[in-house]
Write an enzyme that holds these catalytic residues in place. Structure first.
Site, short mmCIF file in Angstrom:
data_model
loop_
_atom_site.label_atom_id
_atom_site.label_comp_id
_atom_site.label_asym_id
_atom_site.label_seq_id
_atom_site.Cartn_x
_atom_site.Cartn_y
_atom_site.Cartn_z
N HIS A 1 -31.73 24.88 -59.97
CA HIS A 1 -30.90 24.07 -60.96
C HIS A 1 -29.38 24.06 -60.68
O HIS A 1 -28.68 25.00 -60.57
CB HIS A 1 -31.11 25.43 -62.33
CG HIS A 1 -30.43 24.77 -63.58
ND1 HIS A 1 -31.19 23.72 -64.31
CD2 HIS A 1 -29.50 25.21 -64.10
CE1 HIS A 1 -30.55 23.47 -65.40
NE2 HIS A 1 -29.48 24.34 -65.38
N SER B 1 -28.22 19.75 -67.31
CA SER B 1 -28.27 20.99 -68.14
C SER B 1 -28.19 20.80 -69.76
O SER B 1 -28.52 19.59 -70.12
CB SER B 1 -27.87 22.20 -67.64
OG SER B 1 -28.48 23.13 -67.88
#
Ligand code: GTR
Length: 331
Positions: free
Chosen positions: A315, A193
């Site tokens: 995610h 990320s």
């Protein structure tokens, strides 16, 4: 680990028509427009072993904790490093990975699933990690607390926090070179990320990283600005202005005016290798845009120079991602 096929709906994904071409030297443009100038300096002056536990994780790894001192122009930065070495055998290649949490929480905290240390050690690799907030706090208001405050201000724009974290990855690699049991010649920068954005910028700038891995890095990471979907410049600069140079906000809603796009960032790492991981349901990171960036960057690499996988789910950085990464690195 077998390679995963692309989702059916992606088969017809098309590259944006107005992508800037590969080939030009664009690192200066990325520096000026997005990430900022990393100042020279920052010297590892001390690396003190704090503790050592041999044969943890059912004998798979030796666990070392160090305190690293890095002398910067206006003061020292101290980092707490956690290293896992595969037990026995020759010096191991090393993954350098920043953590969102304190290093002890990588062992049993809420994010421990992101750190399959035993599987990585059994594959013959070392892992070195540090809490990214020790390098630079992730806070638009915390200007005095991180490494950026340890360098004199210059006339130009300040470097962003993403560049500071990338700088930290390089300092971790400096430290890795002094740890017995690590072979720093094969160093792999990995980030998830926002820390995937930092890993890519570290891979561009520091040629000692033989491989750079981006996991779900999204906007300003591996995904194309010019592919619509997920986070855009308006969203990222309004929530995280401290990550980039202040003038980057001028491109909010004007992605088409940027001189660069992120396939060129990936290509800037060639001929060293790059691996990009996406997750199908991670819409905010625009996984299709990440995939297309890899497609567009591929001509800059040799046959196996750039790799990619997308897995089901959201995610996160999970063991499956690590197993695919290990497969790529070994190849
Ligand atoms: C999000 C941000 C993304 C990504 C993510 C993360 O809130 O919009 O760019 O970096 O955080 O780091 O988990």
């Amino acid at each position: 680990m077998t390679e995963r096929p692309l989702p059916d709906a992606w088969q017809n994904a098309e590259l944006p028509g107005d992508l800037p071409p590969l080939g030009a030297d664009v690192i200066g443009t990325f520096t000026d427009t997005i990430y900022g100038h990393t100042p020279p300096g920052g010297q590892l002056t001390d690396l003190v072993l704090q503790s050592r536990e041999d044969g943890v994780l059912d004998g798979a790894a030796d666990r070392l904790r160090h305190r690293a001192v890095i002398a910067c122009p206006l003061g020292n930065l101290e980092l707490d490093l956690l290293t896992h070495l595969p037990t026995g055998g020759a010096p191991a290649p090393v993954f350098v990975v920043l953590s969102f949490t304190g290093i002890e929480e990588t062992l049993e905290g809420e994010q421990a699933r992101r750190w399959p240390y035993a599987a990585i050690a059994r594959a013959g690799y070392a892992v070195l990690t540090v809490d990214y907030r020790q390098i630079e706090p992730d806070d638009p208001a915390a200007t005095a607390a991180g490494v950026r405050a340890l360098f004199p201000t210059t006339d130009g724009e300040p470097w962003g926090a993403v560049a500071a974290w990338a700088w930290g990855l390089s300092r971790c690699l400096d430290a890795a070179g002094h740890i017995e049991g690590i072979d720093p010649v094969t160093a792999i920068a990995v980030g998830h990320s926002r820390l995937g954005k930092a890993a890519l910028w570290a891979g561009v700038q520091d040629e000692r990283f033989a491989v750079t891995v981006s996991n779900d890095s999204g906007c300003c990471g591996a995904s194309l600005f010019r592919h619509p979907g997920g986070e855009d410049i308006a969203a990222i600069t309004s929530r995280f202005p401290h990550w980039f140079v202040p003038s980057f906000t001028a491109y909010a809603g004007r992605e088409d005016k940027l001189a660069v796009d992120q396939h060129q960032l990936l290509a800037s790492i060639a001929p060293r290798r790059v691996y990009v991981c996406s997750a199908e349901d991670d819409a905010w990171a625009d996984p299709v845009g990440e995939y297309l960036a890899v497609v567009a960057a591929r001509p800059a690499f040799g046959a196996d120079g750039i790799g990619y996988h997308v897995r089901p789910g959201g995610h996160d950085l999970i063991e499956e991602d690590w197993l695919q990464i290990l497969d790529f690195v070994r190849r």
